[in-house]
Design a protein around this motif. Structure first.
Motif, PDB file in Angstrom:
ATOM      1  N   CYS A   1       0.312   3.710   3.223  1.00 34.95           N
ATOM      2  CA  CYS A   1       0.788   3.447   4.576  1.00 34.95           C
ATOM      3  C   CYS A   1       1.909   2.413   4.626  1.00 34.95           C
ATOM      4  O   CYS A   1       2.478   2.176   5.679  1.00 34.95           O
ATOM      5  CB  CYS A   1      -0.362   3.003   5.480  1.00 34.95           C
TER       6      CYS A   1
ATOM      7  N   CYS B   1       0.852  -1.177   0.000  1.00 39.50           N
ATOM      8  CA  CYS B   1       0.000   0.000   0.000  1.00 39.50           C
ATOM      9  C   CYS B   1       0.898   1.241   0.000  1.00 39.50           C
ATOM     10  O   CYS B   1       1.704   1.419   0.908  1.00 39.50           O
ATOM     11  CB  CYS B   1      -0.921   0.000   1.221  1.00 39.50           C
TER      12      CYS B   1
ATOM     13  N   CYS C   1      -6.976  -1.911   2.025  1.00 34.52           N
ATOM     14  CA  CYS C   1      -5.890  -1.974   2.992  1.00 34.52           C
ATOM     15  C   CYS C   1      -6.506  -1.954   4.390  1.00 34.52           C
ATOM     16  O   CYS C   1      -7.287  -1.076   4.721  1.00 34.52           O
ATOM     17  CB  CYS C   1      -4.948  -0.786   2.810  1.00 34.52           C
TER      18      CYS C   1
HETATM   19 ZN   LIG Z   1      -2.678   1.286   3.546  1.00 36.40          ZN
END
Ligand SMILES: [Zn+2]
Ligand SMILES: [Zn+2]
Lengths: 100, 407
Positions: free
Chosen positions: B107, B104, B123
């Motif tokens: 993050c 991702c 996510c």
């Molecule tokens: Zn994420």
């Protein structure tokens, strides 16, 4: 067992069809098979095992540059069948739906 | 896997001119966070009412390019030669993972996408949606997708009405458990094929010249006179958007084992309105991965093209009212174009378990473009047998009376 009935239904439909051909000759037979016919009609209406995509007619297609030959061979008389023997111009070989 | 044994040009497949020519269909496609161009959110889904993608935050809407135009698939089929294949239809490499992991970019967490039922995942940490749009050799990302156009509420109505007409002999357990709201939106995998072929059919046709009755004993019988002709038809044929299931499960349509024929029946789809693949169309829906390659699907497509040819040429056979018996059918496929597609289906499924422990999966399916609905309803066998028996009893009595009266 269930599929036997479908087969039976198909043959009873043929009987029904042929009986209508020669008047009321086999009309009584339809009644004598009424239970089987009823079973098959309901079975097919609920389970729709006879349904499939009619790819042969529902797919877009076009013919071009047609060349035809139609050569007379012979005349036949006194034929008992209303269709040519082994007519196969309507057969469908690519159906995925199978009964067994 | 069931396989057709008819392979019109099996020997041609090996020749070098028939090695597939691949055209890229995921040019510019990116994996990862697909963001709204206006606000940057990843909460994007299909607006069924407009056919556009819509941002869940700012309501910005945009359209995706039509796939047929983008890939130039509306070109003249008569000019088609060899085998042309979209890159999303390429052969599946067996070692390719079906469960893919992406990082991702919001993050840094790892996000898993199970390509067996979607090409998207959320996510868990930052709630952003990750999309997979680049094609990998596992059949998950097709060349194009046809978005849902039939709303869920419409599908629910259609299914409820279909089942409502088939309640009396339905299995009591099914009647008790049926709830049309449980319908699922699924993108199923198909191959869409254009075929350019030259056909030559030879055989005999019969034209009826007279129909009359003769007396045989004391019964009248039907007799026919007919003229017999040698018939030849030679022509070019173009088949447009022939559509074949590309999942081995869905191709198995043995009605004593499954009800996949139901899903087959709701074809055709307006595949010409498909758009370039974008995983955002999958939000809120599931998908099934393609698992079959051209090798498996070509025989099916070619046999079906043969059916289409045979059916089409009947237009030129109206004179032969007693039918035609073809003795030779040559359909020489000169060009073919294959693209893979996800097509939208509203699917209600019901698992029927009988006393012996065997189970049977019944479907009620709605074509999410045309609304065509078909289904399989589990039967209450004992009730049906009972009523059929009663009908038989009454029928036998009437039948016997008719026979005696001599109808
Ligand atoms: Zn994420
Ligand atoms: Zn936005």
């Amino acid at each position: 067992m269930v599929t036997d009935f479908v087969r039976m239904a198909e043959s009873s439909q043929i009987i029904a069809a042929s009986s209508s051909d020669d008047g009321f000759g086999g009309f009584g037979l339809v009644f004598l098979l009424s239970g089987f016919i009823f079973y098959a009609v309901i079975y097919v209406r609920y389970r729709n095992v006879d349904k499939r995509h009619n790819h042969e007619s529902e797919t877009e297609s076009a013919m071009f540059n047609m060349q035809e030959a139609n050569d007379f061979v012979a005349s036949k008389s006194g034929l008992t069948n209303s269709k040519i023997d082994g007519a196969n111009n309507d057969v469908v070989r690519g159906a995925r739906r199978k009964f067994f | 896997m069931p396989m057709d044994n008819v392979e019109p040009d099996a020997h041609q497949q090996a020749s070098p001119q028939n090695t597939p020519d691949v055209f890229r269909t995921d040019e510019g496609a990116q994996d990862g966070l697909a963001k709204c161009a206006r606000c940057g959110a990843t909460e994007i889904s299909l607006n069924v009412a407009t056919g556009n993608l819509r941002c869940g935050f700012c309501r910005f809407e945009w359209a995706t390019e039509n796939a047929i135009e983008a890939f130039n698939l509306n070109g003249d089929i008569s000019g088609l030669t060899g085998i042309l294949v979209g890159s999303g239809s390429s052969d599946i490499v067996p070692s390719t993972e079906e469960i893919l992991t992406f990082k991702c970019s919001a993050c840094g967490a790892e996000v898993v996408i199970d390509t067996n039922n979607s090409t998207q995942a959320r996510c868990h940490w930052c709630r952003n949606t990750l999309s997979m749009n680049q094609q990998v050799a596992n059949g998950a990302v097709p060349d194009m997708i046809l978005p849902f156009r039939v709303e869920k509420s419409t599908a629910v109505e259609k299914i409820a009405s279909f089942v409502g007409k088939r309640k009396f002999f339905a299995h009591p357990k099914f009647r008790a458990e049926f709830n049309a709201e449980n319908v699922m939106g699924v993108y199923l995998p198909y191959m869409v094929v254009d075929i350019n072929a030259h056909a030559r059919l030879t055989g005999e046709g019969e034209h009826q010249t007279r129909s009359y009755t003769v007396k045989v004993g004391d019964k009248e019988q039907q007799r026919y006179d007919a003229d017999v002709y040698n018939v030849v038809r030679e022509f070019d044929i173009q088949v447009n958007d022939l559509t074949v299931e590309s999942s081995s499960d869905r191709l198995d349509q043995n009605t004593s084992q499954n009800s996949n024929n139901i899903i087959n029946t709701i074809m055709p789809f307006d595949v010409e309105n498909s758009v370039r693949y974008d995983s955002n169309y999958l939000a809120g829906f599931t998908s099934e991965r393609r698992d079959s390659n051209l090798d498996q699907l070509s025989p099916i497509a070619h046999t079906q093209a043969g059916d289409i040819t045979r059916h089409r040429v009947n237009d030129s056979l109206t004179f032969y009212d007693r039918g035609v018996r073809w003795t030779a059918e040559e359909v020489d496929v000169r060009g073919q174009r294959w693209v893979s597609a996800y097509l939208p289906v509203w699917l209600y499924s019901y698992q029927q378990r009988n006393s012996s422990g065997k189970s049977f999966l019944h479907y009620v399916a709605v074509n999410a473009r045309t609304g065509e609905t078909m289904g399989s309803i589990p039967l209450n066998q004992s009730k049906l047998l009972l009523v059929a028996g009663a009908v038989q009893l009454v029928g036998t009595v009437i039948g016997l009376v008719l026979v005696v009266v001599g109808f």
